[in-house]
Design a protein around this motif. Structure first.
Motif, PDB file in Angstrom:
ATOM      1  N   GLU A 249       5.887 -28.694 -20.689  1.00 51.57           N
ATOM      2  CA  GLU A 249       5.384 -29.776 -19.849  1.00 51.57           C
ATOM      3  C   GLU A 249       4.745 -30.867 -20.717  1.00 51.57           C
TER       4      GLU A 249
ATOM      5  N   GLU B  64      15.187 -30.910 -24.149  1.00 49.03           N
ATOM      6  CA  GLU B  64      16.459 -30.957 -23.425  1.00 49.03           C
ATOM      7  C   GLU B  64      17.056 -29.560 -23.385  1.00 49.03           C
TER       8      GLU B  64
ATOM      9  N   ASN C  53      10.119 -24.868 -18.525  1.00 49.28           N
ATOM     10  CA  ASN C  53       9.515 -26.118 -18.040  1.00 49.28           C
ATOM     11  C   ASN C  53       7.997 -26.066 -18.116  1.00 49.28           C
ATOM     12  N   ARG C  54       7.427 -24.912 -17.870  1.00 51.54           N
ATOM     13  CA  ARG C  54       5.972 -24.773 -17.969  1.00 51.54           C
ATOM     14  C   ARG C  54       5.527 -24.873 -19.431  1.00 51.54           C
TER      15      ARG C  54
ATOM     16  N   ASP D  40      15.796 -19.464 -24.704  1.00 48.57           N
ATOM     17  CA  ASP D  40      14.993 -19.374 -23.482  1.00 48.57           C
ATOM     18  C   ASP D  40      14.276 -18.040 -23.304  1.00 48.57           C
TER      19      ASP D  40
ATOM     20  N   VAL E 168      14.417 -21.017 -16.752  1.00 47.06           N
ATOM     21  CA  VAL E 168      14.301 -22.472 -16.770  1.00 47.06           C
ATOM     22  C   VAL E 168      12.913 -22.894 -16.317  1.00 47.06           C
ATOM     23  N   ALA E 169      12.411 -22.257 -15.259  1.00 41.77           N
ATOM     24  CA  ALA E 169      11.066 -22.584 -14.762  1.00 41.77           C
ATOM     25  C   ALA E 169      10.011 -22.246 -15.809  1.00 41.77           C
TER      26      ALA E 169
END
Length: 232
Positions: free
Chosen positions: A30, A35, A26-27, A94, A22-23
């Motif tokens: 950005e 979603e 997110n990077r 992911d 998830v991190a």
């Protein structure tokens, strides 16, 4: 293409919710509209594996596994989000590794491919038929699966996919299912725009073990009939 079309595409990222992934996502995203689409608990897929084991044996010798079911089901949840939004979506897993920044898919040519093809892939693919234009993956004579790590889909084609899913859910793993038009109810295209690949360091939420083989002669006969019926 009008500017409003450039703002009409949203990213949907399929994930189990692993914190590191998830991190990482997110990077990657950005500043972009995206979603997460979270998969159900693995235990739910184990029950579905038992339910669909005999059915999947009618399409291939190895039964579909819980992880493959989980991957398939989470993609269908993303398709439903695309349908409900009324706008095209770009589905990403992911465990993606972007070769080029994902914002590349918000450029005019990429969005045109999504609108024109309906279901189009932006993943690295070895069996290139046309390096300049989209081509149908079903035309690849090696019968390769449709990569699910990064692809675009319109609401109309997402409805086609949901319609196909309602008839042949979990008959095959999703990547193979998407490469067979008579199962998925639409053509999947490979794009000359390649921005992603599956990370070699990260596994998918699909199977971690091989499915059970069937040696039932009746399954073999039905499997042959289905291969002819669905042309795969």
């Amino acid at each position: 293409m009008k500017n409003e079309l450039l703002d009409s595409v949203k990213f949907y990222v399929i994930t189990t919710g692993n914190e590191e992934r998830v991190a990482r996502i997110n990077r990657y995203f950005e500043g972009l509209d995206f979603e997460f689409v979270f998969s159900d608990p693995y235990e739910d897929f184990v029950e579905l594996e038992k339910k669909y084991r005999n059915y999947s044996h009618k399409f291939r010798q190895k039964s579909i596994m819980a992880g493959e079911i989980g991957c398939f089901k989470t993609h269908t949840q993303a398709w439903l989000k695309v349908i409900n939004s009324g706008k095209p979506g770009i589905i990403v897993e992911d465990n993606v590794e972007f070769i080029i920044k994902p914002s590349r898919l918000l450029e005019e040519d990429a969005i045109e491919y999504i609108f024109k093809c309906g279901l189009v892939n932006f993943t690295d693919f070895r069996y290139i038929l046309d390096p300049f234009s989209p081509y149908k993956i079903s035309d690849v004579k090696e019968k390769r699966p449709f990569p699910t790590v990064c692809y675009g889909v319109t609401p109309f084609r997402a409805k086609n996919l949901i319609g196909g899913f309602s008839k042949t859910a979990y008959s095959l793993p999703i990547d193979k299912w998407l490469s067979i038009p008579k199962l998925s109810r639409c053509y999947g295209f490979m794009s000359p725009i390649i921005i992603a690949k599956r990370s070699s360091d990260l596994s998918s939420i699909a199977n971690t073990k091989k499915g059970r083989k069937t040696h039932n002669p009746m399954n073999m006969v039905i499997r042959l009939i289905n291969k002819i019926r669905y042309d795969y």
